[in-house]
Design an enzyme around this catalytic site. Structure first.
Site, PDB file in Angstrom:
ATOM      1  N   ASN A  84       0.856  -1.188   0.000  1.00  0.00           N
ATOM      2  CA  ASN A  84       0.000   0.000   0.000  1.00  0.00           C
ATOM      3  C   ASN A  84       0.893   1.239   0.000  1.00  0.00           C
ATOM      4  O   ASN A  84       1.519   1.547   1.011  1.00  0.00           O
ATOM      5  CB  ASN A  84      -0.890  -0.034   1.252  1.00  0.00           C
ATOM      6  CG  ASN A  84      -1.724   1.229   1.399  1.00  0.00           C
ATOM      7  OD1 ASN A  84      -1.855   2.010   0.452  1.00  0.00           O
ATOM      8  ND2 ASN A  84      -2.288   1.423   2.581  1.00  0.00           N
ATOM      9  N   LYS A 116       0.004   4.278  -0.196  1.00  0.00           N
ATOM     10  CA  LYS A 116      -0.679   5.422   0.436  1.00  0.00           C
ATOM     11  C   LYS A 116      -0.512   6.673  -0.445  1.00  0.00           C
ATOM     12  O   LYS A 116      -0.498   6.574  -1.654  1.00  0.00           O
ATOM     13  CB  LYS A 116      -0.151   5.655   1.854  1.00  0.00           C
ATOM     14  CG  LYS A 116      -0.142   4.377   2.692  1.00  0.00           C
ATOM     15  CD  LYS A 116       0.040   4.660   4.149  1.00  0.00           C
ATOM     16  CE  LYS A 116       0.272   3.357   4.885  1.00  0.00           C
ATOM     17  NZ  LYS A 116       0.048   3.469   6.301  1.00  0.00           N
ATOM     18  N   HIS A 146      -9.564   0.622   4.948  1.00  0.00           N
ATOM     19  CA  HIS A 146      -8.237   0.801   5.552  1.00  0.00           C
ATOM     20  C   HIS A 146      -8.382   1.708   6.777  1.00  0.00           C
ATOM     21  O   HIS A 146      -9.207   2.612   6.785  1.00  0.00           O
ATOM     22  CB  HIS A 146      -7.272   1.416   4.536  1.00  0.00           C
ATOM     23  CG  HIS A 146      -5.866   1.466   5.048  1.00  0.00           C
ATOM     24  ND1 HIS A 146      -5.417   2.459   5.881  1.00  0.00           N
ATOM     25  CD2 HIS A 146      -4.818   0.610   4.875  1.00  0.00           C
ATOM     26  CE1 HIS A 146      -4.145   2.222   6.188  1.00  0.00           C
ATOM     27  NE2 HIS A 146      -3.763   1.103   5.600  1.00  0.00           N
ATOM     28  N   GLU A 189      -6.833   4.168   7.874  1.00  0.00           N
ATOM     29  CA  GLU A 189      -6.745   5.621   7.653  1.00  0.00           C
ATOM     30  C   GLU A 189      -8.055   6.161   7.081  1.00  0.00           C
ATOM     31  O   GLU A 189      -8.415   7.309   7.316  1.00  0.00           O
ATOM     32  CB  GLU A 189      -5.540   5.930   6.760  1.00  0.00           C
ATOM     33  CG  GLU A 189      -4.238   5.787   7.559  1.00  0.00           C
ATOM     34  CD  GLU A 189      -3.074   5.206   6.798  1.00  0.00           C
ATOM     35  OE1 GLU A 189      -3.063   5.273   5.557  1.00  0.00           O
ATOM     36  OE2 GLU A 189      -2.163   4.665   7.462  1.00  0.00           O
ATOM     37  N   GLU A 191      -5.266  -5.421  10.583  1.00  0.00           N
ATOM     38  CA  GLU A 191      -4.258  -4.374  10.768  1.00  0.00           C
ATOM     39  C   GLU A 191      -4.559  -3.625  12.068  1.00  0.00           C
ATOM     40  O   GLU A 191      -5.385  -2.706  12.077  1.00  0.00           O
ATOM     41  CB  GLU A 191      -4.302  -3.381   9.603  1.00  0.00           C
ATOM     42  CG  GLU A 191      -3.996  -3.992   8.257  1.00  0.00           C
ATOM     43  CD  GLU A 191      -3.479  -2.944   7.299  1.00  0.00           C
ATOM     44  OE1 GLU A 191      -2.320  -3.075   6.890  1.00  0.00           O
ATOM     45  OE2 GLU A 191      -4.207  -2.003   6.989  1.00  0.00           O
ATOM     46  N   GLY A 232       2.277   2.123  10.698  1.00  0.00           N
ATOM     47  CA  GLY A 232       3.141   3.294  10.540  1.00  0.00           C
ATOM     48  C   GLY A 232       3.817   3.718  11.832  1.00  0.00           C
ATOM     49  O   GLY A 232       4.380   4.807  11.909  1.00  0.00           O
ATOM     50  N   SER A 254       3.424  -2.205  10.315  1.00  0.00           N
ATOM     51  CA  SER A 254       4.888  -2.143  10.472  1.00  0.00           C
ATOM     52  C   SER A 254       5.588  -3.442  10.100  1.00  0.00           C
ATOM     53  O   SER A 254       6.521  -3.871  10.784  1.00  0.00           O
ATOM     54  CB  SER A 254       5.257  -1.705  11.893  1.00  0.00           C
ATOM     55  OG  SER A 254       4.767  -0.396  12.132  1.00  0.00           O
TER      56      SER A 254
END
Ligand code: PEP
Length: 253
Positions: free
Chosen positions: A9, A11, A97, A99, A169, A175, A215
């Site tokens: 991904n 992003k 996702h 985010e 996730e 991140g 991560s």
């Protein structure tokens, strides 16, 4: 039985030149493993999907979008439909996702509509689920993941869900450099597989791929992949570095 799957991904990163260069480096370096032992897909920003798809057309690396809208066309300014993604060669799409859930504010209901629209449009959705740190710390992980999974797949029968990949996730690991331990990840992957068996049947549960994301790096991917219910990896930051992403692909293969 379940073929390993590694997804990158990107992003909101790269530009027109670096996206194509990155795609070419990954295709070149993964030619022995991709398509044989492992499925690989990259998820560039919308505006670079077309050029990345063209750069990868002779490879076995698939292209996916980071999001999709739940309508097929019309007055939805700024949105992208499943058929537009198909049209430029996308195979996959991320839905829900973290985010998009926690920064953009997408609800379970909207994510469910996106998963359904993606399947209807011939795309393969990756439904992302995962708890916040506060939810883990207050022992809510099981409740949150169960809710996100059930709501995300609401109204979809087993045949439709066979097009879906799940990605666990944990939000606190995305991140942050803080990865879930292989045991923590395995526990939630097992929960997801058991839920799929309850909601559908054992066969679907055994056939559905469940990816871990948060991560993932070359130095932890082997341990994560050694877990029984971890079928692949959804990689953010490390997928922007071709050498790191290739090392992760090799550990999945
Ligand atoms: C992600 O973007 O889905 C992700 C897991 O990011 P990172 O690998 O950077 O934590």
């Amino acid at each position: 039985m379940r073929k390993p799957f590694v997804a990158g991904n990107w992003k909101m990163n790269t530009d027109s030149r670096s996206s194509v260069n990155l795609a070419k480096r990954i295709a070149c370096g993964s030619s022995e493993v991709a398509g044989h032992g492992v499925n690989v897909a990259v998820f560039p920003p919308f505006v670079y999907l077309d050029s990345v798809a063209k750069a990868l057309s002779a490879s076995s690396i698939a292209v996916g979008a980071q999001d999709v809208y739940c309508e097929s066309k019309g007055a939805f300014t700024g949105e992208i439909s499943p058929s537009m993604l198909k049209d430029i060669g996308c195979a996959y799409v991320l839905c829900g996702h973290s985010e998009r859930r926690h920064v953009i504010g997408e609800t379970d209901e909207l994510i469910n509509k996106k998963v359904a629209a993606a399947i209807m449009g011939g795309l393969l959705p990756i439904l992302c689920v995962g708890e916040l740190l506060s939810e883990r710390d207050s022992s809510q992980t099981e409740k949150v993941v169960t809710r996100q999974l059930k709501n995300g797949l609401a109204g979809l029968n087993a045949e439709k869900v066979s097009a879906v990949t799940i990605a666990y996730e944990p939000v606190w690991a995305i991140g942050t450099g803080r990865t879930a331990t292989p045991q923590q990840a395995q526990e939630v992957h097992r929960l997801v597989r058991n839920l799929l068996a309850q909601m559908y049947d054992d066969r679907l549960a055994q056939e559905t791929r469940i990816l871990y994301g948060g991560s993932v790096k070359p130095d932890n991917s082997d341990d994560l992949m050694s877990q029984q219910d971890i079928d692949g990896l959804l990689v953010g930051g490390a997928s922007l570095n071709a050498d790191d992403f290739l090392a992760i692909i090799r550990s999945a293969a």
